[in-house]
Design an enzyme around this catalytic site. Structure first.
Site, short mmCIF file in Angstrom:
data_model
loop_
_atom_site.label_atom_id
_atom_site.label_comp_id
_atom_site.label_asym_id
_atom_site.label_seq_id
_atom_site.Cartn_x
_atom_site.Cartn_y
_atom_site.Cartn_z
N LYS A 134 0.84 -1.19 0.00
CA LYS A 134 0.00 0.00 0.00
C LYS A 134 0.88 1.24 0.00
O LYS A 134 1.97 1.26 0.59
CB LYS A 134 -0.89 -0.03 1.24
N SER A 211 -9.38 1.76 2.47
CA SER A 211 -8.41 2.52 1.71
C SER A 211 -7.34 1.67 1.03
O SER A 211 -6.54 2.20 0.26
CB SER A 211 -7.75 3.55 2.63
N SER A 235 -10.08 -0.62 6.26
CA SER A 235 -9.25 -0.43 5.08
C SER A 235 -8.59 -1.67 4.49
O SER A 235 -8.22 -1.68 3.32
CB SER A 235 -8.17 0.62 5.37
#
Length: 559
Positions: A134, A211, A235
């Site tokens: 990420k 996210s 997320s």
């Protein structure tokens, strides 16, 4: 002479162009079909790959791929090229990458192959394994924007690199890409003014969640075998459920956050955690165990000195053998009713567990609406100052998925006081205490006379959502407030013939009604649905062992 500073739109365009240039021309597809022309990318992608590339990238698990790398059946170079090829196509279809690190990855793969030839053994437990990250993980030679235009321009160094990234590299992993996030990370859809919107590989008209949406989308298209994301409210788990992948949200203090970038640095009422994402629960176990073997508590003062506990796994195996595992089933959190595909997924898990001989009881805990309010009070504690200051660095406007919560400009939310924050902390503690009491009370309702071992819960009320329609993350956020260990296991896919819309439901609220109306059986058809397996705080070994069993009992029923 004054040099005019580029607009934020121009800076974003420059970054997008740079990403495109870093994609090897021979790996690209042309033309790229629109989402309307080709909604499902999962099988479409295969025509552009050689049989060898398909075999490599579709390897069942990271453990299986590592075995082939360790004995020389596959070289690190050919594995890295296969995943970089697939990741290139995935990005063109889904908008899932934020940093392309292929050149560095190829160089590292050659070094690892030479090491294996010279020494006759792998360099470490992750030798040659391509790992994606990420965007918020800092990687030497790459930028870390968190989706903010104003954060572009600073290239990470060896000194600023995230501690976890250093350890992964030392263990032989090859970091080949970073993945897209929503601006600030604080949204359940992945969109920003740099890369744009990340779509769902199973239906490009829908969201991959957020996210960690870029990470989940890349994994789902098999452009990566293992990745790491983060989770402060949804997320890791929402993107995994939406894309048919698996992920672990550990408790705070179990895995190292040292030098990982974040929004709202310093807020710790409900802290963000990092966790692995992959294709099988065994991948998550491998990731956690190898990281803990690096003794992260010696580097990160927030990590608890808690090595991997095999005895906790052994306890689960013993209960499995005697069919004494017990589960609490949460069907509805009392705030938003799940859509028909999610209800069916929960029932499918119940039936699979009962068929395996395990006990299942209904889970009716303290009101989850209270936890959701605690979480929102945490996220809004500074009135959005941190986020708007970051936006103001470039002058960019917030994307809709961020503006809906924090406003188009500062002043949308009130700024809380220290007393307000202390009050939220006390509310959290009281809620955690009551939830623990409820969990303990289930001992009076089980055959074993012991509290349930795990909870099975929806991940979200929906299988996905159209862009800008993500509205509720209460099913996941409650376990951030409680700081419980949680794993997402894929279960099924939405089916227009099985998941019939409910016509006589009376909504509990305007929010419940609005989400109920979002369900379209034709649009959601074929979109994955997962469930959460939840254990208590710092029970990562237990939740992974139980999730592995849930994965096993579901077996071929996963569509």
């Amino acid at each position: 002479m004054t040099v005019e500073k580029p607009s934020w739109q121009a800076i974003g365009e420059q970054k997008r162009a740079k990403l495109q240039e870093l994609l090897p021309p021979s790996f690209r597809i042309d033309p790229v079909p629109s989402a309307d022309e080709q909604p499902n990318a999962t099988t479409f992608i295969e025509q552009f790959l050689s049989p060898a590339e398909r075999d490599i990238t579709e390897t069942t698990s990271a453990k299986a791929l590592l075995s082939k790398l360790a004995d020389g059946t596959l070289s690190a170079v050919e594995v890295t090229k296969a995943f970089c090829h697939r990741a290139t196509i995935a990005h063109q279809l889904l908008n899932c990458l934020s940093e392309v690190l292929f050149v560095q990855a190829f160089a590292r793969a050659e070094e690892l192959d030479e090491y294996l030839r010279t020494h006759g053994k792998p360099i470490g437990p992750l030798h040659g394994l391509p790992i994606s990250l990420k965007d918020q993980f800092r990687v030497e030679g790459a930028e870390t924007s968190l989706g903010y235009v104003g954060w572009l321009g600073k290239v990470e160094t060896k000194e600023t690199e995230s501690w976890l990234v250093k350890q992964l590299k030392d263990m032989g992993a090859i970091i080949f890409a970073k993945t897209n996030v929503p601006s600030s990370l604080m949204a359940i859809e992945t969109n920003n003014n740099i890369v744009g919107y990340t779509t769902n590989p199973h239906n490009r008209l829908l969201s991959s969640g957020g996210s960690s949406g870029g990470e989940a989308a890349l994994l789902s298209l098999r452009g990566s075998i293992m990745g790491f994301g983060s989770d402060v409210g949804a997320s890791i788990r929402v993107p995994c459920s939406f894309t048919g992948t698996t992920g672990l949200k550990p408790s705070h203090g179990r895995l190292p956050y040292l030098n990982v970038a974040n929004s709202m640095e310093g807020h710790e009422t409900v802290p963000s955690v990092i966790g692995p994402m992959g294709h099988k629960v065994s991948d998550l176990r491998l990731a956690v165990q190898t990281v803990l073997e690096c003794s992260p508590w010696l580097a990160d003062p927030k990590v608890i000195q808690l090595p991997w506990r095999s005895e906790m796994e052994d306890e689960v195996r013993a209960k499995k053998a005697s069919q004494k595992l017990t589960f609490g089933i949460l069907r509805h959190d009392g705030v938003v009713k799940p859509h028909p595909p999610v209800e069916r997924a929960i029932e499918q898990v119940v039936q699979a567990l009962e068929n395996a001989g395990y006990e299942v009881i209904e889970w009716i805990p303290p009101a989850h609406s209270e936890a959701f309010q605690i979480l929102w009070n945490t996220f809004a504690a500074d009135g959005g100052i941190d986020i708007h200051q970051a936006l103001q660095q470039s002058g960019e406007l917030p994307v809709p998925q961020l503006a809906v919560s924090y406003g188009e400009k500062l002043g949308h939310l009130p700024v809380g006081s220290v007393s307000d924050l202390w009050g939220t902390n006390q509310q959290k503690y009281n809620y955690q205490t009551r939830y623990l009491e409820y969990w303990n009370s289930t001992a009076a309702r089980t055959r074993t006379g012991q509290p349930v071992d795990a909870i099975i819960s929806p991940v979200a009320p929906t299988a996905s959502y159209r862009p800008s329609e993500g509205m509720y993350f209460g099913y996941t956020g409650v376990y951030n407030v409680l700081d419980y260990s949680t794993v997402v296991v894929p279960v099924t896919k939405a089916d227009r013939t099985l998941d019939i819309p409910v016509t006589d439901y009376t909504p509990l609220s305007d929010l419940d009604g609005a989400i109920c109306k979002q369900y379209d059986p034709d649009l959601f058809n074929g979109t994955p649905v997962g469930v959460q397996v939840v254990c208590r705080r710092l029970e990562e070994e237990k939740v992974l062992a139980i999730a592995d069993e849930v994965e096993a009992v579901l077996g071929s029923s996963i569509a």
